[in-house]
Structures are given as structure tokens and as C-alpha cells.
Write a protein that holds these residues in place. Structure first.
Motif, PDB file in Angstrom:
ATOM      1  N   ALA A 296      43.001  38.099  41.034  1.00  0.00           N
ATOM      2  CA  ALA A 296      41.985  39.112  40.683  1.00  0.00           C
ATOM      3  C   ALA A 296      40.691  38.466  41.026  1.00  0.00           C
ATOM      4  CB  ALA A 296      42.131  39.423  39.235  1.00  0.00           C
ATOM      5  N   ILE A 297      39.786  39.204  41.655  1.00  0.00           N
ATOM      6  CA  ILE A 297      38.379  38.933  42.286  1.00  0.00           C
ATOM      7  C   ILE A 297      37.670  39.717  41.097  1.00  0.00           C
ATOM      8  CG2 ILE A 297      36.669  38.854  43.670  1.00  0.00           C
ATOM      9  CD1 ILE A 297      39.258  37.077  44.787  1.00  0.00           C
ATOM     10  N   VAL A 298      37.027  38.907  40.256  1.00  0.00           N
ATOM     11  CA  VAL A 298      36.433  39.330  39.045  1.00  0.00           C
ATOM     12  C   VAL A 298      34.895  39.941  39.298  1.00  0.00           C
ATOM     13  CG1 VAL A 298      35.669  38.708  36.691  1.00  0.00           C
ATOM     14  CG2 VAL A 298      37.721  37.843  37.512  1.00  0.00           C
ATOM     15  N   HIS A 299      34.099  39.102  40.256  1.00  0.00           N
ATOM     16  CA  HIS A 299      32.768  39.597  40.505  1.00  0.00           C
ATOM     17  C   HIS A 299      32.786  40.189  41.877  1.00  0.00           C
ATOM     18  CE1 HIS A 299      31.775  38.195  36.354  1.00  0.00           C
ATOM     19  NE2 HIS A 299      31.935  36.748  36.819  1.00  0.00           N
ATOM     20  N   ASP A 300      32.006  41.244  42.294  1.00  0.00           N
ATOM     21  CA  ASP A 300      32.100  41.760  43.549  1.00  0.00           C
ATOM     22  C   ASP A 300      31.262  40.875  44.218  1.00  0.00           C
ATOM     23  OD1 ASP A 300      32.238  45.181  42.674  1.00  0.00           O
ATOM     24  OD2 ASP A 300      33.968  43.744  42.752  1.00  0.00           O
TER      25      ASP A 300
ATOM     26  N   VAL B 136      44.820  49.383  42.928  1.00  0.00           N
ATOM     27  CA  VAL B 136      44.854  49.409  41.499  1.00  0.00           C
ATOM     28  C   VAL B 136      43.559  49.757  40.871  1.00  0.00           C
ATOM     29  CG1 VAL B 136      45.837  48.558  39.551  1.00  0.00           C
ATOM     30  CG2 VAL B 136      46.523  47.608  41.754  1.00  0.00           C
ATOM     31  N   GLY B 137      43.273  51.241  41.022  1.00  0.00           N
ATOM     32  CA  GLY B 137      42.051  51.709  40.462  1.00  0.00           C
ATOM     33  C   GLY B 137      40.736  50.924  41.096  1.00  0.00           C
ATOM     34  N   ARG B 138      40.037  50.565  40.088  1.00  0.00           N
ATOM     35  CA  ARG B 138      38.616  49.917  40.515  1.00  0.00           C
ATOM     36  C   ARG B 138      38.944  48.212  40.599  1.00  0.00           C
ATOM     37  NH1 ARG B 138      33.354  52.171  37.529  1.00  0.00           N
ATOM     38  NH2 ARG B 138      32.563  51.016  39.244  1.00  0.00           N
TER      39      ARG B 138
ATOM     40  N   CYS C 184      51.480  48.373  43.904  1.00  0.00           N
ATOM     41  CA  CYS C 184      50.461  49.262  43.725  1.00  0.00           C
ATOM     42  C   CYS C 184      50.682  50.288  42.564  1.00  0.00           C
ATOM     43  CB  CYS C 184      49.839  49.875  44.757  1.00  0.00           C
ATOM     44  SG  CYS C 184      49.249  49.001  46.175  1.00  0.00           S
ATOM     45  N   TYR C 185      52.110  50.686  42.689  1.00  0.00           N
ATOM     46  CA  TYR C 185      52.418  51.688  41.536  1.00  0.00           C
ATOM     47  C   TYR C 185      52.592  51.161  40.341  1.00  0.00           C
ATOM     48  CZ  TYR C 185      55.577  55.204  39.502  1.00  0.00           C
ATOM     49  OH  TYR C 185      55.956  56.030  38.866  1.00  0.00           O
ATOM     50  N   ALA C 186      53.331  50.006  40.192  1.00  0.00           N
ATOM     51  CA  ALA C 186      53.502  49.300  38.841  1.00  0.00           C
ATOM     52  C   ALA C 186      52.291  48.995  38.392  1.00  0.00           C
ATOM     53  CB  ALA C 186      54.409  48.125  39.057  1.00  0.00           C
ATOM     54  N   LEU C 187      51.248  48.289  39.071  1.00  0.00           N
ATOM     55  CA  LEU C 187      50.013  47.499  38.503  1.00  0.00           C
ATOM     56  C   LEU C 187      49.236  48.905  38.060  1.00  0.00           C
ATOM     57  CD1 LEU C 187      49.414  44.524  40.360  1.00  0.00           C
ATOM     58  CD2 LEU C 187      50.789  44.734  38.339  1.00  0.00           C
ATOM     59  N   SER C 188      49.196  50.100  38.437  1.00  0.00           N
ATOM     60  CA  SER C 188      48.385  51.244  38.332  1.00  0.00           C
ATOM     61  C   SER C 188      48.724  51.680  36.887  1.00  0.00           C
ATOM     62  CB  SER C 188      48.666  52.247  39.213  1.00  0.00           C
ATOM     63  OG  SER C 188      49.837  52.657  39.362  1.00  0.00           O
TER      64      SER C 188
END
Length: 244
Positions: free
Chosen positions: A51-55, A135-137, A165-169
Motif C-alpha cells: 500500500a502506498i500511504v501518502h500520495d 480498490v476504491g481510493r 481487485c474483486y476480493a480486496l474491494s
């Protein structure tokens, strides 16, 4: 012919079905099992969910789930992991992915240096695929790797990306909590960081301007919060979680 009960029990597990993914993933353990199954399906050896936390900071990567060995994560470092996750070879869903082949680097667009490529190869990541997950935002990436180039099944990999993508959403709260989970105080985190850099308790005390007993107290609290048995295990947990 109807199979016997014994045959039913000994038959291999059915592959993951998209209509059951959402209900299956309810914990970090489920998430690990899910990625381990996908890794086996596509012929890979290793996986990492990042996960990239900060844009605004491409290097602020948090490892949500992974089966990479501790030494590989420590030697490669978060900067390179973030670069692999967000590099020019990263494929969006529906796009045929292109692997980073360590033996051909650093010719792959300057993504890794020659030394970094050799390190990846030695650590069992001769071929690395990076997949962007919608996965969303949340900014999530999956890295799948193999110890030998050409082992990963590309068509299966593309299907696996859609499954991810499906599972994590269906579990945005679990992913967010895993990515942001940091039970340590600032001082506890600093103490673990300096110990991970090879500093002694006395040296950490000088750096932070506190007593050695205080440093030991902070480290003990960190060990307890991670339910670790010693400093090394606490440091390994913190590195895997992207906390230090």
C-alpha cells in the motif's frame, strides 16, 4: 460414478471462485491464505501486497501482506519496493504485464541498478511482476515473483489480478487497518529503528538524549505490543509492517 467419502476428502481443493472471495476474507490470516493460493496458481514463488500511504511520497510503502523472507525485505528496502510497485512496468488491470527480469537489468528503463538486480536475483526474485490493483481510493500493488525467469503464467497472472481487485474491494476496512497499523509510540519506533541499524542500547540513549534504562523500557513495550519474543522478532515485525 459418485465418489466415495474418502475420495471426496482426498480430492484437491477447488480453485478460488469470485462469488465466494468477499465472504472468505475476514482476517489478516485469510488474506495471507488467499495470496498464497494465488501465488501457487500462477506458478510464482513469492508475493507482496503493498500500500502506498501518502500520495505525495512515492517511497512511503507499507507492506500489507507478504511471504518474502525477512532478509530480503531488509536488504532490498522500502525505497526499492516502492519503486518496483509504482515503476514503469507496473500493469493496470486488463493490460498484459511485463516482468522485471533481474538478468536483463539495469536495461529495464533504469528501474533498478545493476547491484539491486543482482540482489533480487540472489534473494530468489529473478522475475518480478508488478500489478496495480483498483480498490476504491486506496493505492495498492501486488508483486509476484519467481526464482527463475519465465516460470510465471502470464494469462493466469492477469486473471489473478482481477481476483485481487474483486476480493480486496470487499474488505477496504481490513486493508486500510493493515496498511496504517502502527501500535508504537514515536519513542518506541525510534528505539527499534536505531537498534535495527546496529546501535547498542547505550548508543541509542545518547542519540535520543535519554537513559539506557528508558531505552530498554521503550523496546520492551514495543516487544510486548507486537507479541514478539525478543528484539529481533519485534524489529522484523516492524519492518514487514512498514513501521520502520
Amino acid at each position: 460414478m459418485i465418489p466415495t467419502k474418502k475420495q471426496q476428502m482426498s480430492s484437491p481443493a477447488a480453485p478460488l471462485q469470485s462469488d465466494t472471495l468477499g465472504s472468505r476474507l475476514t482476517s489478516r490470516g485469510d488474506l495471507t491464505s488467499f495470496f498464497m493460493e494465488l501465488t501457487a496458481e500462477i506458478g510464482a514463488d513469492s508475493y507482496m501486497l503493498v500500500a502506498i500511504v501518502h500520495d505525495q511520497d512515492r517511497n512511503d510503502a507499507r507492506i500489507v501482506s507478504s511471504n518474502w523472507i525477512f532478509d530480503a525485505i531488509e536488504l532490498i528496502g522500502k525505497r526499492l519496493i516502492a519503486g518496483l510497485a509504482q515503476g514503469p512496468l507496473t500493469a493496470a488491470p486488463g493490460i498484459r504485464p511485463t516482468p522485471l527480469v533481474a538478468a536483463q537489468a539495469p536495461d529495464a528503463g533504469g528501474l533498478v541498478s545493476g547491484e539491486e538486480a543482482r540482489l533480487l536475483d540472489v534473494l530468489g526474485h529473478a522475475e518480478v511482476y508488478s500489478l496495480r490493483l483498483n480498490v476504491g481510493r486506496q493505492r495498492l500493488f501486488a508483486l509476484f515473483s519467481a526464482a527463475a525467469a519465465g516460470r510465471i503464467d502470464q494469462p493466469a497472472l492477469m486473471k489473478a489480478q482481477l481476483k485481487c481487485c474483486y476480493a480486496l474491494s470487499h474488505i477496504p476496512q481490513l486493508i486500510a487497518a493493515a496498511a496504517m497499523q502502527d501500535p508504537l509510540s514515536d519513542r518506541e519506533r525510534e528505539c527499534l529503528f536505531w537498534v535495527s541499524e546496529g546501535k547498542t542500547t547505550d548508543e541509542v540513549a545518547v542519540i535520543l538524549g535519554v537513559s539506557s534504562n528508558t531505552v530498554n523500557s521503550y523496546i520492551t513495550h514495543a516487544i510486548q505490543k507486537f507479541a514478539a519474543s525478543n528484539r529481533a522478532m519485534a524489529i522484523a515485525t516492524a519492518i514487514r509492517s512498514g513501521i520502520i
